[in-house]
Write a protein that holds these residues in place. Structure first.
Motif, PDB file in Angstrom:
ATOM      1  N   SER A   1       0.805  -1.226   0.000  1.00 40.97           N
ATOM      2  CA  SER A   1       0.000   0.000   0.000  1.00 40.97           C
ATOM      3  C   SER A   1       0.837   1.274   0.000  1.00 40.97           C
ATOM      4  N   GLU A   2       2.134   1.158  -0.155  1.00 41.94           N
ATOM      5  CA  GLU A   2       3.006   2.345  -0.101  1.00 41.94           C
ATOM      6  C   GLU A   2       2.516   3.420  -1.060  1.00 41.94           C
ATOM      7  N   GLY A   3       2.390   4.645  -0.539  1.00 41.09           N
ATOM      8  CA  GLY A   3       1.902   5.764  -1.334  1.00 41.09           C
ATOM      9  C   GLY A   3       0.406   5.978  -1.247  1.00 41.09           C
ATOM     10  N   LEU A   4      -0.315   5.013  -0.682  1.00 42.00           N
ATOM     11  CA  LEU A   4      -1.754   5.128  -0.492  1.00 42.00           C
ATOM     12  C   LEU A   4      -2.058   5.409   0.978  1.00 42.00           C
ATOM     13  N   SER A   5      -3.147   6.089   1.233  1.00 40.54           N
ATOM     14  CA  SER A   5      -3.611   6.263   2.606  1.00 40.54           C
ATOM     15  C   SER A   5      -4.164   4.924   3.094  1.00 40.54           C
ATOM     16  N   VAL A   6      -3.871   4.578   4.357  1.00 38.27           N
ATOM     17  CA  VAL A   6      -4.332   3.295   4.898  1.00 38.27           C
ATOM     18  C   VAL A   6      -5.218   3.508   6.123  1.00 38.27           C
ATOM     19  N   THR A   7      -6.393   2.923   6.073  1.00 36.01           N
ATOM     20  CA  THR A   7      -7.315   2.894   7.213  1.00 36.01           C
ATOM     21  C   THR A   7      -7.408   1.463   7.717  1.00 36.01           C
ATOM     22  N   PHE A   8      -7.252   1.279   9.032  1.00 34.66           N
ATOM     23  CA  PHE A   8      -7.508  -0.021   9.651  1.00 34.66           C
ATOM     24  C   PHE A   8      -8.986  -0.038  10.011  1.00 34.66           C
ATOM     25  N   HIS A   9      -9.725  -0.984   9.449  1.00 38.55           N
ATOM     26  CA  HIS A   9     -11.181  -0.954   9.581  1.00 38.55           C
ATOM     27  C   HIS A   9     -11.664  -1.566  10.904  1.00 38.55           C
ATOM     28  N   ARG A  10     -12.937  -1.938  10.936  1.00 37.58           N
ATOM     29  CA  ARG A  10     -13.553  -2.333  12.214  1.00 37.58           C
ATOM     30  C   ARG A  10     -13.111  -3.709  12.720  1.00 37.58           C
ATOM     31  N   ALA A  11     -12.122  -4.310  12.087  1.00 34.17           N
ATOM     32  CA  ALA A  11     -11.442  -5.428  12.734  1.00 34.17           C
ATOM     33  C   ALA A  11     -10.942  -4.955  14.099  1.00 34.17           C
ATOM     34  N   PHE A  12     -10.701  -3.662  14.213  1.00 35.00           N
ATOM     35  CA  PHE A  12     -10.241  -3.064  15.469  1.00 35.00           C
ATOM     36  C   PHE A  12     -11.231  -3.322  16.603  1.00 35.00           C
ATOM     37  N   ASP A  13     -12.501  -3.435  16.268  1.00 35.61           N
ATOM     38  CA  ASP A  13     -13.518  -3.643  17.301  1.00 35.61           C
ATOM     39  C   ASP A  13     -13.508  -5.066  17.853  1.00 35.61           C
ATOM     40  N   TYR A  14     -12.651  -5.919  17.293  1.00 37.61           N
ATOM     41  CA  TYR A  14     -12.548  -7.302  17.757  1.00 37.61           C
ATOM     42  C   TYR A  14     -11.209  -7.595  18.430  1.00 37.61           C
ATOM     43  N   VAL A  15     -10.377  -6.576  18.622  1.00 38.75           N
ATOM     44  CA  VAL A  15      -9.072  -6.823  19.234  1.00 38.75           C
ATOM     45  C   VAL A  15      -9.194  -6.895  20.753  1.00 38.75           C
TER      46      VAL A  15
ATOM     47  N   GLY B   1     -15.820   1.828  18.749  1.00 40.29           N
ATOM     48  CA  GLY B   1     -15.505   1.764  20.164  1.00 40.29           C
ATOM     49  C   GLY B   1     -15.844   0.410  20.772  1.00 40.29           C
ATOM     50  N   GLN B   2     -15.787  -0.638  19.929  1.00 40.73           N
ATOM     51  CA  GLN B   2     -16.056  -2.022  20.336  1.00 40.73           C
ATOM     52  C   GLN B   2     -17.469  -2.231  20.873  1.00 40.73           C
ATOM     53  N   GLN B   3     -18.395  -1.411  20.388  1.00 39.56           N
ATOM     54  CA  GLN B   3     -19.808  -1.529  20.751  1.00 39.56           C
ATOM     55  C   GLN B   3     -20.651  -1.592  19.481  1.00 39.56           C
ATOM     56  N   PRO B   4     -21.934  -1.990  19.589  1.00 37.73           N
ATOM     57  CA  PRO B   4     -22.782  -2.103  18.396  1.00 37.73           C
ATOM     58  C   PRO B   4     -22.892  -0.809  17.588  1.00 37.73           C
ATOM     59  N   THR B   5     -22.840   0.336  18.258  1.00 38.05           N
ATOM     60  CA  THR B   5     -22.849   1.615  17.561  1.00 38.05           C
ATOM     61  C   THR B   5     -21.768   2.517  18.144  1.00 38.05           C
ATOM     62  N   ALA B   6     -21.350   3.495  17.368  1.00 41.38           N
ATOM     63  CA  ALA B   6     -20.312   4.413  17.823  1.00 41.38           C
ATOM     64  C   ALA B   6     -20.759   5.215  19.043  1.00 41.38           C
ATOM     65  N   LEU B   7     -22.035   5.558  19.093  1.00 41.51           N
ATOM     66  CA  LEU B   7     -22.513   6.327  20.246  1.00 41.51           C
ATOM     67  C   LEU B   7     -22.406   5.487  21.522  1.00 41.51           C
ATOM     68  N   GLN B   8     -22.720   4.201  21.420  1.00 45.99           N
ATOM     69  CA  GLN B   8     -22.578   3.319  22.573  1.00 45.99           C
ATOM     70  C   GLN B   8     -21.113   3.132  22.969  1.00 45.99           C
ATOM     71  N   GLY B   9     -20.226   3.262  21.987  1.00 47.33           N
ATOM     72  CA  GLY B   9     -18.797   3.112  22.257  1.00 47.33           C
ATOM     73  C   GLY B   9     -18.077   4.424  22.484  1.00 47.33           C
ATOM     74  N   ALA B  10     -18.821   5.501  22.756  1.00 42.82           N
ATOM     75  CA  ALA B  10     -18.233   6.838  22.857  1.00 42.82           C
ATOM     76  C   ALA B  10     -17.153   6.940  23.936  1.00 42.82           C
ATOM     77  N   ALA B  11     -17.317   6.223  25.034  1.00 48.48           N
ATOM     78  CA  ALA B  11     -16.333   6.314  26.124  1.00 48.48           C
ATOM     79  C   ALA B  11     -14.961   5.828  25.667  1.00 48.48           C
TER      80      ALA B  11
END
Length: 249
Positions: free
Chosen positions: A114-128, A150-160
């Motif tokens: 991906s060199e030269g491209l912007s990289v986003t780590f997606h919602r796999a993060f919510d399973y770490v 934020g490892q919750q069903p919705t971002a608002l629930q994961g706000a903390a």
């Protein structure tokens, strides 16, 4: 604060709607009911021709978990090359180990591709297992942003957790809340998290133009999906969601 709005777009048409509504970036995906998979080369090419805003492409060979086989990693590497060739500005992916840790070897391989491209780590993060630790590892790898609920069903629930991550990141990586973000909650989410980038779909159901229908059949077999409704991003919903944040007060 300057905000950036990314639309989760399920088609080239949705990409156009995102631009018309005022978004700065799209994440183009196929198979949204599965959480998004890599779109076709043709879809990426046409989206690139139709929009001037930034185009990011999800690199995910299938639905399900984020533990990938050697063959799947080969596919992902080729899809990154395809996305680059089609004119993408960035790619979106994430690889985990069976224990919910970052698969560093797989990530380094895909980061190199991906060199030269912007990289986003997606919602796999919510399973770490340890989000704070994984974020530091992603910063070290040079990942640009993390899409997370934020490892919750919705971002608002994961706000903390989102707020803690934004503080820990301290500008070294972008924490981008996503999942369930809309015109009714984006202002509260921004206030509670301190985030400056937001990811949402702004879709509405569009009725199929088919006149002859067979309700006894489903292309998904036993999976029941209304195949005569097509969810598409609309400029109005994009505009309303953006205005709900930047127009507050």
């Amino acid at each position: 604060m300057k905000y950036t709005f990314e639309i989760c777009a399920n088609s080239a048409d949705s990409c156009v709607a995102a631009q018309q509504g005022g978004a700065q970036r799209v994440e183009l995906c196929a198979a949204m009911p599965e959480g998004g998979t890599t779109p076709s080369y043709g879809e990426i090419c046409i989206a690139r021709k139709l929009i001037d805003i930034r185009l990011h492409v999800i690199i995910r060979p299938r639905g399900g978990d984020f533990l990938y086989s050697p063959v799947e990693l080969d596919i992902m590497e080729e899809d990154i090359r395809m996305a680059r060739q089609a004119g993408a500005d960035g790619v979106v992916f994430g690889c985990l180990t069976p224990d919910g840790e970052l698969d560093k070897a797989a990530m380094k391989r895909l980061m190199k591709a991906s060199e030269g491209l912007s990289v986003t780590f997606h919602r796999a993060f919510d399973y770490v297992k340890n989000p704070s630790e994984v974020m530091e590892e992603l910063i070290e790898m040079g990942v640009d942003r993390i899409l997370t609920s934020g490892q919750q069903p919705t971002a608002l629930q994961g706000a903390a957790l989102l707020q803690k991550l934004v503080e820990q990141a301290a500008g070294r990586i972008i924490i981008m809340p996503g999942c369930g973000v809309n015109e009714t909650n984006i202002a509260e989410l921004a206030a509670r998290t301190g985030a400056s980038e937001f990811h949402f779909s702004a879709r509405e159901n569009k009725q199929s133009r088919m006149q002859l229908r067979n309700p006894a059949l489903s292309m998904g077999g036993t999976v029941t999906i209304d195949e005569y409704q097509l969810p598409v991003t609309t400029p109005t919903r994009v505009r309303n969601t953006i205005q709900a944040l930047i127009g507050r007060g």
